[in-house]
Scaffold this active site. Structure first.
Site, PDB file in Angstrom:
ATOM      1  N   GLU A 124       0.893  -1.158  -0.024  1.00 33.44           N
ATOM      2  CA  GLU A 124       0.070  -0.054  -0.066  1.00 33.44           C
ATOM      3  C   GLU A 124       0.756   1.277   0.014  1.00 33.44           C
ATOM      4  O   GLU A 124       2.046   1.130   0.360  1.00 33.44           O
ATOM      5  CB  GLU A 124      -0.766   0.062   1.300  1.00 33.44           C
ATOM      6  N   LYS A 126       2.586   4.636   0.987  1.00 34.04           N
ATOM      7  CA  LYS A 126       2.994   5.102   2.252  1.00 34.04           C
ATOM      8  C   LYS A 126       2.591   6.886   2.303  1.00 34.04           C
ATOM      9  O   LYS A 126       3.275   7.518   1.603  1.00 34.04           O
ATOM     10  CB  LYS A 126       4.503   5.078   2.528  1.00 34.04           C
ATOM     11  N   ASP A 128       1.756  10.518   3.482  1.00 32.79           N
ATOM     12  CA  ASP A 128       2.590  11.546   4.030  1.00 32.79           C
ATOM     13  C   ASP A 128       1.944  12.273   4.970  1.00 32.79           C
ATOM     14  O   ASP A 128       1.199  13.411   4.501  1.00 32.79           O
ATOM     15  CB  ASP A 128       3.156  12.507   2.947  1.00 32.79           C
ATOM     16  N   TYR A 236      -4.056   1.521   8.704  1.00 36.38           N
ATOM     17  CA  TYR A 236      -2.966   0.700   8.163  1.00 36.38           C
ATOM     18  C   TYR A 236      -2.649  -0.677   8.664  1.00 36.38           C
ATOM     19  O   TYR A 236      -1.888  -1.355   8.550  1.00 36.38           O
ATOM     20  CB  TYR A 236      -1.965   1.446   7.496  1.00 36.38           C
ATOM     21  N   LYS A 324      11.289   4.172  -0.035  1.00 35.15           N
ATOM     22  CA  LYS A 324      10.948   5.411  -0.395  1.00 35.15           C
ATOM     23  C   LYS A 324      11.243   5.829  -1.783  1.00 35.15           C
ATOM     24  O   LYS A 324      12.115   5.269  -2.551  1.00 35.15           O
ATOM     25  CB  LYS A 324      11.771   6.450   0.681  1.00 35.15           C
ATOM     26  N   CYS A 418      11.979  46.488 -18.797  1.00 34.08           N
ATOM     27  CA  CYS A 418      11.791  45.139 -19.358  1.00 34.08           C
ATOM     28  C   CYS A 418      13.306  44.739 -19.758  1.00 34.08           C
ATOM     29  O   CYS A 418      13.895  45.434 -20.571  1.00 34.08           O
ATOM     30  CB  CYS A 418      10.949  45.083 -20.468  1.00 34.08           C
ATOM     31  N   CYS A 421      13.260  44.573 -23.737  1.00 29.46           N
ATOM     32  CA  CYS A 421      12.908  45.440 -24.870  1.00 29.46           C
ATOM     33  C   CYS A 421      13.327  46.953 -24.205  1.00 29.46           C
ATOM     34  O   CYS A 421      13.266  47.813 -25.011  1.00 29.46           O
ATOM     35  CB  CYS A 421      11.622  45.296 -25.440  1.00 29.46           C
ATOM     36  N   CYS A 448       5.343  43.865 -18.839  1.00 30.17           N
ATOM     37  CA  CYS A 448       6.021  44.807 -19.755  1.00 30.17           C
ATOM     38  C   CYS A 448       4.902  45.290 -20.597  1.00 30.17           C
ATOM     39  O   CYS A 448       4.253  44.436 -21.298  1.00 30.17           O
ATOM     40  CB  CYS A 448       7.089  44.050 -20.514  1.00 30.17           C
ATOM     41  N   CYS A 454       8.137  44.080 -27.838  1.00 27.91           N
ATOM     42  CA  CYS A 454       8.876  43.348 -27.229  1.00 27.91           C
ATOM     43  C   CYS A 454       9.233  42.020 -27.706  1.00 27.91           C
ATOM     44  O   CYS A 454       8.159  40.918 -27.841  1.00 27.91           O
ATOM     45  CB  CYS A 454       8.619  43.045 -25.841  1.00 27.91           C
TER      46      CYS A 454
END
Length: 787
Positions: A124, A126, A128, A236, A324, A418, A421, A448, A454
């Site tokens: 199954e 794991k 977190d 579990y 893991k 910018c 440009c 911008c 640009c």
């Protein structure tokens, strides 16, 4: 029967029903009633218990809201220690674990003639989250505790009682008189994102990840806070048990499921380590699609007798291991920040990092999203930062290790001009529209103002325009687009259609064949569908599905370009903000010039009339609702429509007329009058009505049918959750093909589309022999029918 007896019976009935619904929803994943019906039953129980507080019991479904805040948590000593698991980081670690298990059980090993005797493992994910212990006595939840150091944990009974999928009373029968269940309390990804959004809205600090959010939620001294958090349990295993349990771990978990405790839907048995490896690879590939975070897979010897034979080391069982996944978070140094310019002109900070391995990939750049995120993180150049990478998602900076900040760390400043440009960089303004009013605040994006002057914006706009899901011009990769822009051959998407052989063949990387192939691909793109063209234009917030919706619903580029925001919101899944983006795009003079130039080269396909679904689809009441007149809600709008019958009559209504409207109070009447006394408001309302008439959507327009469409006359039902689109979008696409989308299944139903979480409708469809399509098959059928 007295009223108190009747209330007691009804309370018992409601508790039983709600417990059954909770079991089907959380454990079986087969919801038996809509959320609204569950809420109705819950509220009825709540009201009855308020009238008869003497009938409230600790296991009632209403008693999950949290009680008085504690001064501190008490201590709980675990009768059976909650040990940690050994870890496998490499495949060889897992193979060594299997070898040790087989040696410990004295099983025959493999040789030239065979692989030996295989061990059966349960597998199954794991999760977190935070490990907890739940003690049930005579079927009642009496205590919840954290794992702590494995021997002693914290008493969090009042908090675990607020977790919705933890049964306060076990279901069924046959459970031991005392049963200690062990599991992980976690926060699903969707709930985590919603929680962080609420944190930010309220000025709080967002959580770094779902595990921290779950752990923090369970350690609240005020259980009302825990109750407000989207927590779930996955059982579990079992610690203490005063009674017989099944002989295998897999069957013990199935017993827990039967008693109302949720277990992993990914639980499987594997015969031999090769099947364990296959399970690990499969879960790893599906990891990002799971609704919760996992950091590996747990493998346990399945037979309890074999577990006893193998026993324990000092701090971990010999019969279980956690394989893991590669780490997704690492520490590294922020070397600098560069600012990139995107297709819409957004100037985005990008972190340049000291290269580090994260989840098996070398990461040297990470997203900082925007300057608000920079401020929230408090990050500076030179900091040690936490970097996370999840699947194919761009790596991101999660936080700063403040204690490692060097004395010469530098603040991050957004550029005034910018970087591409030299045009001015301006902070965006957010316009919030509500009830006929708008307010402006500063947005989180800097932009911008150079537009297609640009080169960065121009390049990104063209890269998007030619992409596979847009105009699909094969051979125009990013590097070639950059070269075409840099040499001045292309200054607008329309310029692509002016290119000729002599211009291309002299460019770097081009030869005669590649030049002719590119010109052929450009030529082949001259007849796009309307939906592809709309998507290719790169309208902010208009993705592929919205582009298809606009094309199918409005039928022509002219209508889409003219559509007022309020009219666009009649389309499914088009909100007012997106509608204003669409309108703003087509009102921009430069965009109009580009579109006009493109129309000289392209022949759009699929243009035609408005979709029949929208013919005469609106009402006067809905139009009044679109105007967002303060204090005029939907019921008030409906009464105004019934009383006056036309928009002009509503606009012209005086105080005497408005007093004739049933249950329209003075505040609403004054608001209506004030609203239409503003000439701009009346003009806007009239303009919307004129457009509804022009589009054939007006309540006086001619109704049309979807005759001739592939699903005309068919009734379809959508149930469960669709992962690739919303149910509304699925409904709209079916209706565009002529189908009627119904809310219930009958013998006349042509097909049921069943996504995850499908419940009674799916069962009814199977009972009646109605065709059922899962999402993948549904998408394939849509693609076939839509051509």
């Amino acid at each position: 029967m007295s009223s108190a007896q009747a209330a007691a019976e009804r309370i018992a009935q409601l508790r039983s029903e709600l417990d059954a619904h909770n079991y089907r929803y959380y454990v079986l994943d087969e919801p038996s009633v809509p959320d609204a019906e569950y809420d109705r039953l819950f509220n009825e129980l709540k009201a009855l218990e308020a009238e008869h507080p003497e009938l409230i019991t600790p296991e009632s479904p209403t008693q999950r809201v949290g009680g008085e805040a504690l001064q501190a948590f008490g201590q709980v000593r675990h009768e059976v220690p909650m040990l940690s698991l050994g870890n496998a980081f490499e495949e060889q670690d897992l193979l060594d674990f299997d070898r040790r298990v087989r040696e410990g059980l004295d099983l025959p090993g493999g040789d030239l003639f065979g692989d030996g005797v295989s061990v059966v493992y349960s597998c199954e994910p794991k999760l977190d989250g935070l490990a907890v212990s739940l003690l049930y006595e005579n079927g009642q939840l009496v205590r919840g505790a954290t794992r702590g150091d494995g021997t002693t944990g914290e008493d969090i009974t009042s908090n675990v009682r607020t977790v919705r999928n933890i049964p306060l009373k076990l279901h069924g029968s046959g459970w031991p008189a005392a049963l200690e269940v062990r599991g992980e309390i976690y926060m699903p990804k969707e709930g985590f994102e919603a929680l962080n959004a609420r944190q930010l809205e309220s000025g709080g600090k967002p959580f770094a990840n779902p595990r921290n959010a779950a752990a923090g939620s369970l350690r609240q001294l005020d259980s009302k806070i825990t109750a407000s958090r989207p927590l779930e349990l996955c059982a579990y295993g079992v610690g203490r048990s005063d009674g017989e349990l099944p002989a295998t771990h897999f069957d013990i978990l199935q017993a827990l499921k039967g008693w109302g405790l949720p277990i992993s839907r990914e639980l499987k048995r594997a015969s031999g380590i090769a099947e364990c490896q296959a399970y690990y690879r499969d879960i790893g590939e599906r990891r990002d699609a799971l609704p919760y975070e996992i950091d590996g897979v747990v493998f346990k010897v399945d037979a309890v007798a074999q577990q006893r034979e193998l026993g324990f080391r000092a701090r971990e069982p010999r019969w279980a291991i956690a394989h893991k996944f590669p780490a997704r978070e690492e520490l590294t140094e922020l070397l600098g920040v560069e600012f990139q310019v995107g297709r819409t002109g957004a100037v985005t900070p990008v972190a340049r990092l000291r290269p580090v391995q994260v989840a098996g990939v070398t990461v040297s750049n990470a997203s900082l999203h925007n300057m608000d995120e920079v401020a929230r993180l408090g990050v500076m150049v030179g900091d040690t930062v936490i970097v996370r990478r999840a699947g194919d998602v761009i790596p991101q900076v999660l936080g700063v290790v403040a204690e490692r900040r060097p004395v010469d760390a530098q603040a991050i400043q957004v550029p005034q001009h910018c970087p591409v440009c030299g045009s001015a960089v301006e902070r965006t303004q957010l316009v919030k529209r509500s009830k006929g009013r708008s307010s402006t605040s500063e947005g989180s994006i800097y932009r911008c103002v150079g537009r297609l002057a640009c080169q960065a914006q121009l390049k990104q706009a063209i890269i998007h325009f030619v992409s596979r899901r847009a105009m699909d011009i094969d051979g125009l990769g990013d590097k070639i687009v950059e070269q075409l822009v840099d040499t001045g051959l292309v200054a607008s998407p329309a310029d692509l259609y002016k290119l000729h052989f002599e211009q291309l063949v002299v460019l770097d990387g081009f030869a005669e064949l590649s030049s002719r192939n590119l010109l052929a691909a450009i030529e082949a793109s001259r007849t796009p569908t309307l939906a592809r063209f709309i998507y290719a234009l790169g309208i902010p917030d208009v993705g592929e599905e919205t582009a298809k919706l606009l094309a199918r619903a409005l039928g022509s580029l002219e209508r889409i370009g003219k559509a007022l925001p309020e009219v666009l919101t009649y389309l499914p899944d088009v909100g007012l903000e997106v509608a204003h983006e669409i309108r703003s795009f087509f009102e921009d003079e430069h965009n109009r010039q580009v579109i006009a130039a493109l129309q000289g080269y392209l022949e759009l396909q699929d243009e035609g009339d408005m979709h029949p679904q929208f013919a005469a689809s609106t009402t006067l009441a809905e139009l009044l609702g679109k105007l967002d007149i303060p204090f005029i809600a939907s019921t008030g709008a409906q009464r105004l429509a019934e009383r006056f019958g036309s928009l002009e009559a509503v606009i012209a209504a005086d105080w005497l007329d408005l007093r004739q409207v049933e249950r329209l109070n003075e505040k609403a009447a004054r608001s209506l009058r004030d609203f239409f006394d503003v000439p701009a408001n009346a003009a806007r309302a009239r303009a919307i009505e004129v457009q509804l008439l022009a589009f054939g959507m007006h309540w006086q327009s001619e109704r049309k049918t979807a005759a001739g469409l592939p699903l005309a006359g068919q009734s379809w039902v959508l149930t469960g959750t669709l992962e690739s689109m919303s149910r509304d979008v699925g409904k709209q696409r079916l209706e565009a093909l002529g189908a009627k989308v119904a809310g219930s299944v009958s013998a006349k139903t042509a097909c049921v589309v069943a996504g995850p979480g499908a419940g009674s409708k799916l069962g009814k469809a199977r009972e009646l022999g109605v065709t059922v399509l899962e999402e993948e098959a549904f998408l394939a059928e849509l693609a076939r029918l839509e051509g």
